[in-house]
Design a protein around this motif. Structure first.
Motif, short mmCIF file in Angstrom:
data_model
loop_
_atom_site.label_atom_id
_atom_site.label_comp_id
_atom_site.label_asym_id
_atom_site.label_seq_id
_atom_site.Cartn_x
_atom_site.Cartn_y
_atom_site.Cartn_z
N SER A 26 5.68 7.14 1.71
CA SER A 26 7.35 7.25 1.46
C SER A 26 7.72 7.71 0.34
CB SER A 26 7.86 5.76 1.95
OG SER A 26 7.46 4.98 1.21
N SER A 27 6.70 7.68 -0.72
CA SER A 27 6.95 7.89 -2.08
C SER A 27 6.75 9.35 -2.28
CB SER A 27 6.10 6.92 -3.17
OG SER A 27 6.36 5.73 -2.90
N VAL A 28 7.53 9.99 -3.45
CA VAL A 28 7.19 11.18 -3.89
C VAL A 28 6.00 11.23 -4.98
CG1 VAL A 28 8.15 13.14 -5.07
CG2 VAL A 28 9.46 11.99 -3.28
N PHE A 29 5.38 12.22 -4.91
CA PHE A 29 4.24 12.29 -6.07
C PHE A 29 4.20 13.65 -6.88
CE2 PHE A 29 1.96 8.16 -5.22
CZ PHE A 29 2.19 7.95 -3.89
N SER A 30 4.12 13.48 -8.09
CA SER A 30 4.07 14.49 -8.86
C SER A 30 2.87 15.60 -8.67
CB SER A 30 4.32 14.40 -10.52
OG SER A 30 3.18 13.57 -10.72
N SER A 31 1.65 15.00 -8.17
CA SER A 31 0.75 15.70 -7.93
C SER A 31 -0.20 14.87 -6.94
CB SER A 31 -0.11 16.25 -9.29
OG SER A 31 -0.79 15.04 -9.55
N LEU A 32 -1.09 15.23 -6.40
CA LEU A 32 -1.91 14.50 -5.24
C LEU A 32 -3.37 14.92 -5.77
CD1 LEU A 32 -0.89 12.67 -2.41
CD2 LEU A 32 -3.42 13.73 -2.20
N GLN A 33 -4.46 14.07 -5.85
CA GLN A 33 -5.81 14.50 -5.86
C GLN A 33 -6.60 13.94 -4.67
OE1 GLN A 33 -6.92 12.91 -9.74
NE2 GLN A 33 -4.99 13.72 -10.67
N ASP A 58 5.61 19.61 1.99
CA ASP A 58 6.48 20.17 1.37
C ASP A 58 7.41 19.32 0.54
OD1 ASP A 58 7.44 22.15 4.25
OD2 ASP A 58 5.68 22.49 2.62
N ALA A 59 7.41 18.11 0.97
CA ALA A 59 8.45 17.00 0.09
C ALA A 59 7.67 16.14 -1.03
CB ALA A 59 8.83 15.98 1.27
N ARG A 60 5.92 16.71 -0.88
CA ARG A 60 5.29 15.90 -2.09
C ARG A 60 4.87 14.36 -1.66
NH1 ARG A 60 6.83 16.72 -7.44
NH2 ARG A 60 8.98 17.07 -6.82
N LYS A 61 5.00 14.16 -0.19
CA LYS A 61 4.83 12.77 0.12
C LYS A 61 3.43 12.61 0.76
CE LYS A 61 9.83 11.51 0.60
NZ LYS A 61 10.75 10.79 1.57
N ASP A 62 3.04 13.74 1.10
CA ASP A 62 1.77 13.35 2.20
C ASP A 62 0.89 14.54 1.67
OD1 ASP A 62 4.30 14.60 3.86
OD2 ASP A 62 2.51 15.64 4.24
N GLN A 77 0.88 -1.27 0.14
CA GLN A 77 0.13 0.04 0.00
C GLN A 77 0.69 1.31 -0.07
OE1 GLN A 77 -3.33 0.11 -0.26
NE2 GLN A 77 -2.91 2.33 -0.46
N LEU A 78 0.90 2.02 -1.10
CA LEU A 78 1.83 3.20 -1.26
C LEU A 78 1.39 4.33 -0.45
CD1 LEU A 78 3.13 2.92 -4.68
CD2 LEU A 78 4.27 2.34 -2.57
N LEU A 79 0.07 4.47 -0.32
CA LEU A 79 -0.49 5.56 0.20
C LEU A 79 -1.69 5.17 1.10
CD1 LEU A 79 -2.13 7.95 -2.67
CD2 LEU A 79 -0.42 8.69 -0.78
N GLU A 80 -1.23 5.74 2.41
CA GLU A 80 -1.96 5.24 3.79
C GLU A 80 -2.82 6.38 4.11
OE1 GLU A 80 -0.29 1.28 4.57
OE2 GLU A 80 -1.77 2.36 5.39
N GLN A 81 -4.13 6.25 4.30
CA GLN A 81 -4.92 7.02 4.64
C GLN A 81 -5.31 6.80 6.21
OE1 GLN A 81 -7.40 7.54 0.69
NE2 GLN A 81 -8.46 8.73 2.51
N SER A 82 -5.57 7.90 6.88
CA SER A 82 -6.11 7.87 8.42
C SER A 82 -6.99 8.88 8.67
CB SER A 82 -4.79 7.68 9.15
OG SER A 82 -4.09 8.87 9.46
N PRO A 83 -8.04 8.72 9.65
CA PRO A 83 -8.28 7.31 10.12
C PRO A 83 -9.20 6.71 8.85
CG PRO A 83 -9.90 9.23 10.62
CD PRO A 83 -8.93 9.79 10.00
N GLN A 84 -9.26 5.52 8.84
CA GLN A 84 -10.08 4.66 7.86
C GLN A 84 -11.60 5.12 8.00
OE1 GLN A 84 -9.25 0.48 7.04
NE2 GLN A 84 -7.29 0.87 7.77
N PHE A 85 -12.13 5.12 9.31
CA PHE A 85 -13.52 5.61 9.71
C PHE A 85 -13.66 6.75 10.66
CE2 PHE A 85 -15.08 1.92 7.60
CZ PHE A 85 -14.24 1.02 7.82
N LEU A 86 -14.41 7.67 10.42
CA LEU A 86 -14.96 8.72 11.23
C LEU A 86 -16.35 9.17 11.27
CD1 LEU A 86 -12.92 10.82 12.83
CD2 LEU A 86 -12.73 12.12 10.84
N SER A 87 -16.84 9.07 12.85
CA SER A 87 -18.18 9.44 12.87
C SER A 87 -18.38 10.70 13.71
CB SER A 87 -19.00 8.30 13.41
OG SER A 87 -20.18 8.55 13.74
N ILE A 88 -18.81 11.79 13.18
CA ILE A 88 -18.45 12.82 14.02
C ILE A 88 -20.14 13.64 14.09
CG2 ILE A 88 -16.16 13.32 13.94
CD1 ILE A 88 -16.97 15.67 11.62
N GLN A 89 -20.22 14.53 15.04
CA GLN A 89 -21.56 15.39 15.14
C GLN A 89 -21.36 16.70 14.15
OE1 GLN A 89 -23.41 12.76 17.16
NE2 GLN A 89 -24.52 14.89 16.74
#
Lengths: 115, 112
Positions: A26-33, A67-71, A2-14
């Motif tokens: 840990s990888s550099v991306f040219s862009s992120l969407q 700044d490093a285009r990794k996150d 898994q190159l892209l880790e998202q957190s949290p996986q679930f979120l329930s809020i008011q």
């Protein structure tokens, strides 16, 4: 892998609360969407960030590219029930000078905003 | 007007059957894709075509065969369906230089 880790996986809020979703690699991306997907529909593009450190705002949504285009992060202010959905980040990898158009998706963050 | 349309929206079939999903885009984009979304909502690219030419072919069983008759259409044919093929299949399009995807509504395939 898994190159892209998202957190949290679930979120329930008011309704009215603030939240932040993170997308890390840990990888550099040219862009992120960032995309939002509602049940029974396809993902819809919210924003593209290209430059390291870039911040984009879309009404109550603020997107930042590291700044490093990794996150990246997505911050929602005063969440509304209409913000409920699956949020997906997707990174475009750098392959020399060519853009293959291949996006790597995170596993998604399911957000539920309760009235 | 629907930008990226795919049919059918739902497919229920028996193991071993062959099925096709069709996709059309009216955005004038030069690149089209097939993505598979599993039960955990993970989206993974399967194929990509640019102006009818195959440019991305991920590790997908050769039971899956994409066909692009022109740059506005990309179809997916699946032979000898297996239980593990059950998923939602999304068609998408983009302009190659932006990589920003426009998705169809998805085709939910259930293999019994």
């Amino acid at each position: 892998t898994q190159l892209l880790e998202q957190s949290p996986q679930f979120l329930s809020i008011q309704e009215g609360e603030n939240l932040t979703v993170y997308c890390n690699s840990s990888s550099v991306f040219s862009s992120l969407q960032w995309y939002r997907q509602e049940p029974g529909e396809g993902p819809v593009l919210l924003v593209t960030v290209v430059t390291g450190g870039e911040v984009k705002k879309l009404k109550r949504l603020t997107f930042q590219f590291g700044d490093a285009r990794k996150d990246s992060s997505l911050h929602i202010t005063a969440a509304q029930p209409g913000d409920t959905g699956l949020y997906l980040c997707a990174g475009a990898r750098v392959h020399g000078s060519s853009n293959t158009g291949k996006l790597i998706f995170g596993q998604g963050t399911t957000l539920q905003v309760k009235p | 007007d629907t930008a990226v349309s795919q049919t059918p929206k739902y497919l229920v079939t028996q193991m071993g059957n062959d099925k096709s999903i069709k996709c059309e885009q009216n955005l004038g984009h030069d690149t089209m894709y097939w993505y598979k979304q599993d039960s955990k909502k993970f989206l993974k690219i399967m194929f990509s075509y640019n102006n009818k030419e195959l440019i991305i072919n991920e590790t997908v069983p050769n039971r899956f065969s994409p066909k692009s008759p022109d740059k506005a259409h990309l179809n997916l044919h699946i032979n000898s369906l297996e239980l593990g093929d059950s998923a939602v299949y999304f068609c998408a399009s983009s302009q190659m230089n932006t990589g920003e995807l426009f998705f169809g509504e998805g085709s939910r395939l259930t293999v019994l």
